[in-house]
Design a protein around this motif. Sequence first.
Motif, PDB file in Angstrom:
ATOM      1  N   ILE A  37      48.895  44.812  45.092  1.00 20.55           N
ATOM      2  CA  ILE A  37      47.696  45.043  45.122  1.00 20.55           C
ATOM      3  C   ILE A  37      46.677  43.684  45.174  1.00 20.55           C
ATOM      4  CG2 ILE A  37      45.865  47.043  44.522  1.00 20.55           C
ATOM      5  CD1 ILE A  37      48.050  48.527  44.459  1.00 20.55           C
ATOM      6  N   THR A  38      45.637  43.628  45.149  1.00 21.32           N
ATOM      7  CA  THR A  38      44.322  43.056  44.388  1.00 21.32           C
ATOM      8  C   THR A  38      43.233  43.403  44.334  1.00 21.32           C
ATOM      9  OG1 THR A  38      43.865  41.215  46.325  1.00 21.32           O
ATOM     10  CG2 THR A  38      45.745  40.538  45.854  1.00 21.32           C
ATOM     11  N   PHE A  39      42.560  42.334  43.581  1.00 21.48           N
ATOM     12  CA  PHE A  39      41.679  43.233  42.838  1.00 21.48           C
ATOM     13  C   PHE A  39      40.629  42.440  43.035  1.00 21.48           C
ATOM     14  CE2 PHE A  39      45.014  45.014  39.707  1.00 21.48           C
ATOM     15  CZ  PHE A  39      44.915  46.497  40.439  1.00 21.48           C
TER      16      PHE A  39
ATOM     17  N   ARG B  18      36.716  42.220  38.638  1.00 21.18           N
ATOM     18  CA  ARG B  18      38.024  42.679  39.093  1.00 21.18           C
ATOM     19  C   ARG B  18      38.631  43.557  39.141  1.00 21.18           C
ATOM     20  NH1 ARG B  18      38.267  38.635  43.252  1.00 21.18           N
ATOM     21  NH2 ARG B  18      38.315  36.445  42.231  1.00 21.18           N
ATOM     22  N   GLY B  19      38.215  44.776  39.573  1.00 19.32           N
ATOM     23  CA  GLY B  19      39.324  45.853  39.660  1.00 19.32           C
ATOM     24  C   GLY B  19      37.915  46.459  40.121  1.00 19.32           C
ATOM     25  N   GLY B  20      36.996  46.051  39.228  1.00 22.75           N
ATOM     26  CA  GLY B  20      35.681  47.931  39.376  1.00 22.75           C
ATOM     27  C   GLY B  20      35.884  47.665  37.433  1.00 22.75           C
ATOM     28  N   GLY B  21      35.477  49.393  37.546  1.00 24.63           N
ATOM     29  CA  GLY B  21      34.429  49.632  36.182  1.00 24.63           C
ATOM     30  C   GLY B  21      34.226  50.521  36.074  1.00 24.63           C
ATOM     31  N   GLU B  22      33.302  51.081  34.839  1.00 25.43           N
ATOM     32  CA  GLU B  22      32.669  52.108  34.820  1.00 25.43           C
ATOM     33  C   GLU B  22      31.080  51.574  34.055  1.00 25.43           C
ATOM     34  OE1 GLU B  22      34.791  55.526  32.602  1.00 25.43           O
ATOM     35  OE2 GLU B  22      32.783  55.180  31.076  1.00 25.43           O
TER      36      GLU B  22
ATOM     37  N   LYS C  73      45.155  45.011  51.229  1.00 27.09           N
ATOM     38  CA  LYS C  73      45.490  44.930  50.491  1.00 27.09           C
ATOM     39  C   LYS C  73      44.641  45.419  48.615  1.00 27.09           C
ATOM     40  CE  LYS C  73      49.647  47.143  51.913  1.00 27.09           C
ATOM     41  NZ  LYS C  73      49.349  47.022  52.798  1.00 27.09           N
ATOM     42  N   GLN C  74      43.343  44.935  49.842  1.00 30.58           N
ATOM     43  CA  GLN C  74      41.943  44.300  47.875  1.00 30.58           C
ATOM     44  C   GLN C  74      41.702  45.822  47.334  1.00 30.58           C
ATOM     45  OE1 GLN C  74      40.066  41.131  49.541  1.00 30.58           O
ATOM     46  NE2 GLN C  74      40.207  40.294  47.039  1.00 30.58           N
ATOM     47  N   VAL C  75      41.414  45.884  46.270  1.00 28.43           N
ATOM     48  CA  VAL C  75      40.989  47.087  46.750  1.00 28.43           C
ATOM     49  C   VAL C  75      39.959  46.981  44.747  1.00 28.43           C
ATOM     50  CG1 VAL C  75      42.560  48.622  46.904  1.00 28.43           C
ATOM     51  CG2 VAL C  75      42.276  48.392  44.443  1.00 28.43           C
ATOM     52  N   THR C  76      38.910  47.623  44.998  1.00 28.51           N
ATOM     53  CA  THR C  76      37.875  47.742  43.998  1.00 28.51           C
ATOM     54  C   THR C  76      37.051  49.009  43.240  1.00 28.51           C
ATOM     55  OG1 THR C  76      35.857  46.658  42.771  1.00 28.51           O
ATOM     56  CG2 THR C  76      35.469  46.839  44.942  1.00 28.51           C
ATOM     57  N   GLN C  77      36.294  49.283  42.095  1.00 27.33           N
ATOM     58  CA  GLN C  77      36.411  50.487  42.214  1.00 27.33           C
ATOM     59  C   GLN C  77      34.917  50.801  41.521  1.00 27.33           C
ATOM     60  OE1 GLN C  77      35.835  52.977  39.500  1.00 27.33           O
ATOM     61  NE2 GLN C  77      37.413  51.408  38.582  1.00 27.33           N
ATOM     62  N   VAL C  78      33.537  51.442  40.930  1.00 22.75           N
ATOM     63  CA  VAL C  78      33.130  52.137  40.499  1.00 22.75           C
ATOM     64  C   VAL C  78      32.380  53.176  39.618  1.00 22.75           C
ATOM     65  CG1 VAL C  78      31.246  52.186  42.082  1.00 22.75           C
ATOM     66  CG2 VAL C  78      30.801  51.357  39.270  1.00 22.75           C
TER      67      VAL C  78
ATOM     68  N   GLY D 215      47.835  53.068  54.369  1.00 24.39           N
ATOM     69  CA  GLY D 215      49.288  51.837  54.441  1.00 24.39           C
ATOM     70  C   GLY D 215      50.036  51.470  53.912  1.00 24.39           C
ATOM     71  N   ASN D 216      51.365  50.652  53.720  1.00 21.48           N
ATOM     72  CA  ASN D 216      52.504  51.055  52.709  1.00 21.48           C
ATOM     73  C   ASN D 216      52.236  50.123  51.109  1.00 21.48           C
ATOM     74  OD1 ASN D 216      54.932  50.489  52.367  1.00 21.48           O
ATOM     75  ND2 ASN D 216      55.631  48.305  53.039  1.00 21.48           N
ATOM     76  N   VAL D 217      51.566  50.742  50.082  1.00 27.54           N
ATOM     77  CA  VAL D 217      51.396  49.942  49.291  1.00 27.54           C
ATOM     78  C   VAL D 217      52.179  51.107  48.456  1.00 27.54           C
ATOM     79  CG1 VAL D 217      50.291  50.128  47.412  1.00 27.54           C
ATOM     80  CG2 VAL D 217      49.144  50.195  49.820  1.00 27.54           C
ATOM     81  N   SER D 218      53.245  49.924  47.840  1.00 24.05           N
ATOM     82  CA  SER D 218      54.350  50.189  47.141  1.00 24.05           C
ATOM     83  C   SER D 218      54.356  49.019  45.781  1.00 24.05           C
ATOM     84  CB  SER D 218      55.333  50.374  47.447  1.00 24.05           C
ATOM     85  OG  SER D 218      55.975  49.628  48.037  1.00 24.05           O
ATOM     86  N   GLY D 219      53.836  49.080  44.571  1.00 22.51           N
ATOM     87  CA  GLY D 219      54.246  48.486  43.665  1.00 22.51           C
ATOM     88  C   GLY D 219      52.969  47.529  42.974  1.00 22.51           C
ATOM     89  N   LYS D 220      52.172  46.849  41.958  1.00 23.71           N
ATOM     90  CA  LYS D 220      51.388  46.720  41.678  1.00 23.71           C
ATOM     91  C   LYS D 220      51.318  44.749  42.473  1.00 23.71           C
ATOM     92  CE  LYS D 220      50.454  48.506  37.103  1.00 23.71           C
ATOM     93  NZ  LYS D 220      50.978  48.123  35.807  1.00 23.71           N
ATOM     94  N   ASP D 221      52.497  44.030  42.918  1.00 18.58           N
ATOM     95  CA  ASP D 221      52.384  42.845  43.877  1.00 18.58           C
ATOM     96  C   ASP D 221      51.899  43.003  44.607  1.00 18.58           C
ATOM     97  OD1 ASP D 221      53.423  42.342  41.176  1.00 18.58           O
ATOM     98  OD2 ASP D 221      55.729  41.937  42.447  1.00 18.58           O
TER      99      ASP D 221
END
Length: 199
Positions: free
Chosen positions: A51-53, A79-83, A176-181, A43-49
Motif C-alpha cells: 500500500i502507498t499513500f 500522504r494517507g490523509g487525516g482528520e 494499491k494507493q489510498v488516502t482518506q479524510v 484485491g490482494n492487499v496483504s502487508g504494508k509494503d
Amino acid sequence: MRTNFIHFLLFLIFSEAAVARVYEFTEMGSDVRIPVQIWNLLGNVSGKDNITFAPLAVRLVEKTSGVLIEPEIEIRLPRGGGEIDLSKFVKDTKGTFRVFFEIPELSDESKMQVFFISRARKRKLEGEVWGAGCNKYMDIKSFLLGEGKKKGIEVNTTRNRHLSVLGGTFFFSLDKQVTQVTFTDSQQSQLFCETVQVK
C-alpha cells in the motif's frame, strides 16, 4: 486615469476574495478503521509494503456568507490523509457550504474507488432522517465523481445537519494507493458514534 485606478483596486479586491485560505496539516491524526469488506474490494492487499499513500486536499466553500471562518478554505492533508475538526472552520451560524475533494495522484477515475464510512448517529429532524447512522458504509463513487465533483457535497449547518452528513470517513483508493479524510466535531461529540464496528 482615475477610472483605471478604481478598476485596478476592484480587481485586487475580487481577486483576493477568490483566493482560498490554505491550512497545511502535517500529521495524519488517529488511526482509522476501514471495514474488511472495503479492503477485500481492493484485491490482494496483504502487508504494508503493498500500500502507498496519497495526499489529499479538502475545499470548503461558502454558499451562505459568514457560515465559515473564511469564504473559501483549502485544507491540505499529508500522504494517507487525516482528520478535520469542523468546529475549527464552521461558525455557529445557520447556512450552507460545499465540500470538495482534490486528489491529484489518483487521477484515473475509471479505476478509483470511493467509500463513505459513517461515524455519526442517525437523527430525526423535523420528520426527516439525517445521516446513515453508526456502523454503516457505502460506495459513493458515482455521486462524488459526478455531480459531487462539479457542485461538491452541499451541507447545511442548521441543527448541525452538516455533521450528520459529513461525520465519518471518506476513503479513496486506486489500485494499491489510498488516502482518506475523517470529519469530526470536538464541540458536538454526542452526535458521533462512540465505538466503530462497521458492518
